[in-house]
Design an enzyme around this catalytic site. Structure first.
Site, PDB file in Angstrom:
ATOM      1  N   VAL A  72      -8.665  22.623  15.428  1.00 48.76           N
ATOM      2  CA  VAL A  72      -9.050  24.047  15.411  1.00 48.76           C
ATOM      3  C   VAL A  72      -8.112  24.871  16.300  1.00 48.76           C
ATOM      4  O   VAL A  72      -7.688  25.975  15.925  1.00 48.76           O
ATOM      5  CB  VAL A  72     -10.527  24.238  15.823  1.00 48.76           C
ATOM      6  CG1 VAL A  72     -10.920  25.704  15.720  1.00 48.76           C
ATOM      7  CG2 VAL A  72     -11.454  23.384  14.949  1.00 48.76           C
ATOM      8  N   LYS A  74     -20.456  23.348  18.539  1.00 48.82           N
ATOM      9  CA  LYS A  74     -21.904  23.358  18.246  1.00 48.82           C
ATOM     10  C   LYS A  74     -22.738  22.561  19.241  1.00 48.82           C
ATOM     11  O   LYS A  74     -23.885  22.904  19.516  1.00 48.82           O
ATOM     12  CB  LYS A  74     -22.185  22.888  16.814  1.00 48.82           C
ATOM     13  CG  LYS A  74     -21.588  21.547  16.445  1.00 48.82           C
ATOM     14  CD  LYS A  74     -20.378  21.708  15.582  1.00 48.82           C
ATOM     15  CE  LYS A  74     -19.549  20.443  15.566  1.00 48.82           C
ATOM     16  NZ  LYS A  74     -18.702  20.296  14.426  1.00 48.82           N
ATOM     17  N   GLU A 105     -19.427  32.182  16.188  1.00 53.78           N
ATOM     18  CA  GLU A 105     -19.513  32.207  14.719  1.00 53.78           C
ATOM     19  C   GLU A 105     -19.077  30.882  14.096  1.00 53.78           C
ATOM     20  O   GLU A 105     -19.654  30.425  13.109  1.00 53.78           O
ATOM     21  CB  GLU A 105     -18.641  33.354  14.179  1.00 53.78           C
ATOM     22  CG  GLU A 105     -18.667  33.540  12.678  1.00 53.78           C
ATOM     23  CD  GLU A 105     -20.065  33.870  12.164  1.00 53.78           C
ATOM     24  OE1 GLU A 105     -20.536  34.980  12.396  1.00 53.78           O
ATOM     25  OE2 GLU A 105     -20.684  32.997  11.511  1.00 53.78           O
ATOM     26  N   VAL A 111     -21.307  27.121  13.363  1.00 54.70           N
ATOM     27  CA  VAL A 111     -22.112  26.742  12.188  1.00 54.70           C
ATOM     28  C   VAL A 111     -21.414  27.258  10.933  1.00 54.70           C
ATOM     29  O   VAL A 111     -21.016  28.421  10.862  1.00 54.70           O
ATOM     30  CB  VAL A 111     -23.532  27.349  12.252  1.00 54.70           C
ATOM     31  CG1 VAL A 111     -24.359  26.911  11.037  1.00 54.70           C
ATOM     32  CG2 VAL A 111     -24.240  26.982  13.535  1.00 54.70           C
ATOM     33  N   GLY A 115     -18.488  26.534   9.626  1.00 50.47           N
ATOM     34  CA  GLY A 115     -17.023  26.689   9.644  1.00 50.47           C
ATOM     35  C   GLY A 115     -16.632  28.147   9.469  1.00 50.47           C
ATOM     36  O   GLY A 115     -16.943  28.996  10.309  1.00 50.47           O
ATOM     37  N   ILE A 130     -17.719  30.298   7.249  1.00 50.69           N
ATOM     38  CA  ILE A 130     -18.729  31.169   6.616  1.00 50.69           C
ATOM     39  C   ILE A 130     -19.355  32.082   7.670  1.00 50.69           C
ATOM     40  O   ILE A 130     -19.825  31.601   8.703  1.00 50.69           O
ATOM     41  CB  ILE A 130     -19.882  30.341   5.998  1.00 50.69           C
ATOM     42  CG1 ILE A 130     -19.346  29.288   5.043  1.00 50.69           C
ATOM     43  CG2 ILE A 130     -20.888  31.241   5.299  1.00 50.69           C
ATOM     44  CD1 ILE A 130     -20.420  28.322   4.553  1.00 50.69           C
ATOM     45  N   GLY A 171      -9.461  15.899   8.047  1.00 48.45           N
ATOM     46  CA  GLY A 171      -9.767  16.603   9.297  1.00 48.45           C
ATOM     47  C   GLY A 171     -11.138  17.269   9.308  1.00 48.45           C
ATOM     48  O   GLY A 171     -11.395  18.147  10.126  1.00 48.45           O
ATOM     49  N   ASP A 184     -24.904  16.311  13.611  1.00 48.33           N
ATOM     50  CA  ASP A 184     -24.130  17.561  13.555  1.00 48.33           C
ATOM     51  C   ASP A 184     -24.944  18.648  12.829  1.00 48.33           C
ATOM     52  O   ASP A 184     -25.088  19.768  13.334  1.00 48.33           O
ATOM     53  CB  ASP A 184     -22.807  17.278  12.816  1.00 48.33           C
ATOM     54  CG  ASP A 184     -21.947  18.508  12.661  1.00 48.33           C
ATOM     55  OD1 ASP A 184     -21.371  18.961  13.655  1.00 48.33           O
ATOM     56  OD2 ASP A 184     -21.864  19.034  11.533  1.00 48.33           O
ATOM     57  N   LYS A 217     -26.648  22.272  14.234  1.00 51.18           N
ATOM     58  CA  LYS A 217     -26.375  23.548  13.561  1.00 51.18           C
ATOM     59  C   LYS A 217     -27.675  24.249  13.139  1.00 51.18           C
ATOM     60  O   LYS A 217     -27.802  25.471  13.303  1.00 51.18           O
ATOM     61  CB  LYS A 217     -25.456  23.316  12.362  1.00 51.18           C
ATOM     62  CG  LYS A 217     -24.030  22.938  12.787  1.00 51.18           C
ATOM     63  CD  LYS A 217     -23.213  22.429  11.619  1.00 51.18           C
ATOM     64  CE  LYS A 217     -21.770  22.153  11.996  1.00 51.18           C
ATOM     65  NZ  LYS A 217     -21.043  21.417  10.961  1.00 51.18           N
TER      66      LYS A 217
HETATM   67  N1  HSE Z   1     -17.743  17.495  11.151  1.00 51.90           N
HETATM   68  C1  HSE Z   1     -18.165  18.815  10.810  1.00 51.90           C
HETATM   69  C2  HSE Z   1     -18.465  18.863   9.327  1.00 51.90           C
HETATM   70  C3  HSE Z   1     -17.086  19.797  11.175  1.00 51.90           C
HETATM   71  O1  HSE Z   1     -18.073  17.924   8.621  1.00 51.90           O
HETATM   72  O2  HSE Z   1     -19.082  19.805   8.849  1.00 51.90           O
HETATM   73  C4  HSE Z   1     -17.505  21.229  11.120  1.00 51.90           C
HETATM   74  O3  HSE Z   1     -18.517  21.507  12.046  1.00 51.90           O
END
Ligand code: HSE
Length: 410
Positions: free
Chosen positions: A12, A100, A124, A127, A129, A131, A182, A196, A200
């Protein structure tokens, strides 16, 4: 000119540099000021990259430089990110983050510091990416009482499930592809076990309901138990399996969960495939709203961080109010929630004291919809009517023949 610093030159962080280089002119016009990256903090050096001139290894240089007004934190993980971000805010520097873990755990506290200092803590990119979803919840949907947020919030698991379904890839090959692109976390367990997505939906729920939703309180299942056989049943049923992260408000009660769900084409999230994320929000006056886009990856995530940097620069001495108090929201115990289930059971009568499996199913679950798939023998699939989560977990203890269970939303 406004000087900024970027903490972390990974996927990022390098994306932020690329976005500012690619769209610098239009970004500067929109901001009304030139944004200049003065430092990039990383443990490593990057001898072949022009950014190497700006790489530093000591966070105190950034902290002690009064010309740094805004910091982008994209290191990930709670520490040292939390210590750095808190120190920066206390020194009057706004922070924009994609982290996050940090936001879910310390969001309320960091927002309070930013408010007290009349600066900003923006997240922003944490959560969905690229969007826009944090800003809409915080600024555009404020006339509504939010009654539901259901999202496909993890790109890696959506990619894996899509590839298993569309290309017949096995789980590990699809995960490897997501890692190579990635999308995945450094430790992919956070993706595939649902942690994850859990963080979120905790962030979105805290914003929607204005109180602290602890991610530890959210019932969470990942996708590691989903097999190619489940995918075959899903296809026969004209459904898809998606990892849903959802929180629903019913009266004064809110319940939240992360789990795989079988959905059909009537569901607004049915067509959200590959690495894309989709977020369905229901408000009591606006009705249904959908957000869709790239949920992970270098440039989409960097795009959201840079948009926050622009906002922070435009609001250097003005706090953008965010409704997220540290008061804890007690979630309703998931055991009190009803769901329908798709269940696969072995049809080996020996498991059930020589009783026929269909008889066992009828006795336990009443009327069900049976499903069979050509070429799959030795088991039977069926869909139940609504059952309390508490009841289903008791039933499973008494039914050794259950092979898998997936919640159904259609
Ligand atoms: N590992 C996370 C995903 C990255 O695959 O959505 C973005 O938060």
């Amino acid at each position: 000119m406004i000087n900024i610093a970027v903490l972390g030159y990974g996927t990022v962080g390098s994306g932020i540099v690329e976005v500012l280089n690619t769209n610098g002119d239009s970004i500067n016009k929109r901001t009304g000021k030139e944004i200049n990256i003065k430092y990039v903090l990383d443990l490593k050096t990057f001898p072949d990259d022009p950014i190497n001139k700006k790489i530093i290894h000591d966070f105190n240089i950034i902290l002690d430089d009064p010309s740094i007004k805004v910091i982008a934190e994209v290191m990930g993980g709670v520490e040292p990110a939390y210590t750095f971000v808190k120190e920066a805010l206390l020194r009057g520097k706004s922070v924009c983050t994609s982290n996050k873990e940090l936001v879910a755990k310390h969001g309320a506290e960091l927002l309070k510091i930013a408010k007290d200092k009349n600066i900003n803590f923006l997240f922003e990119a944490s959560v969905g990416g690229g969007i826009p979803i944090i800003r809409p919840l915080n600024q555009s949907l404020t006339a509504d009482e939010i009654t539901e947020i259901t999202g496909i919030l993890n790109g890696t698991t959506n990619y894996i499930l899509s590839k298993m379904s569309e290309e017949g890839l096995d789980f590990n090959t699809a995960l490897k592809q997501a890692q190579d692109k990635g999308f995945a976390e450094r430790n992919p367990e956070a993706d595939i076990e649902g942690h994850d997505a859990c963080r979120k939906i905790a962030i979105l729920s805290s914003l929607a309901y204005g109180m602290q939703v602890d991610f530890e309180d959210i019932y969470t299942e990942g996708i590691t138990k989903i097999t190619d056989i489940d995918i075959k049943y899903a296809k026969v049923l004209n459904t898809r399996i998606k990892l849903f992260a959802s929180s629903i408000k019913d009266g004064d009660e809110v319940h939240a969960m992360v789990a795989p769900f079988m959905i059909n084409s009537d569901h607004p999230l049915y067509s959200v495939n590959e690495v894309f994320n989709g977020i369905f929000v229901k408000g009591n006056v606006i009705g249904d709203v959908m957000f869709y886009g790239s949920g992970a990856g270098k440039l989409p995530t960097a795009s959201a961080v840079v948009a926050d940097i622009i906002d922070a620069v435009k609001n250097l001495d003005r706090n953008i109010w965010t409704n997220w108090s540290s008061k804890k929201l007690e979630l309703t115990d998931i055991k009190r929630i009803k769901n329908r289930f798709f269940i696969r059971m072995s049809n080996d009568a020996a498991i059930y004291d020589n009783k026929n499996v269909e008889e066992v199913i009828k006795n336990k679950f009443g009327v069900v919809e049976l499903v069979s798939v050509d070429g799959i023998d030795g088991e039977i699939g069926f869909i139940t009517s609504d059952i309390l989560e508490a009841e289903i977990s008791e039933m499973l203890k008494e039914l050794p023949g259950v092979l898998n269970l997936i919640r159904v939303r259609f």
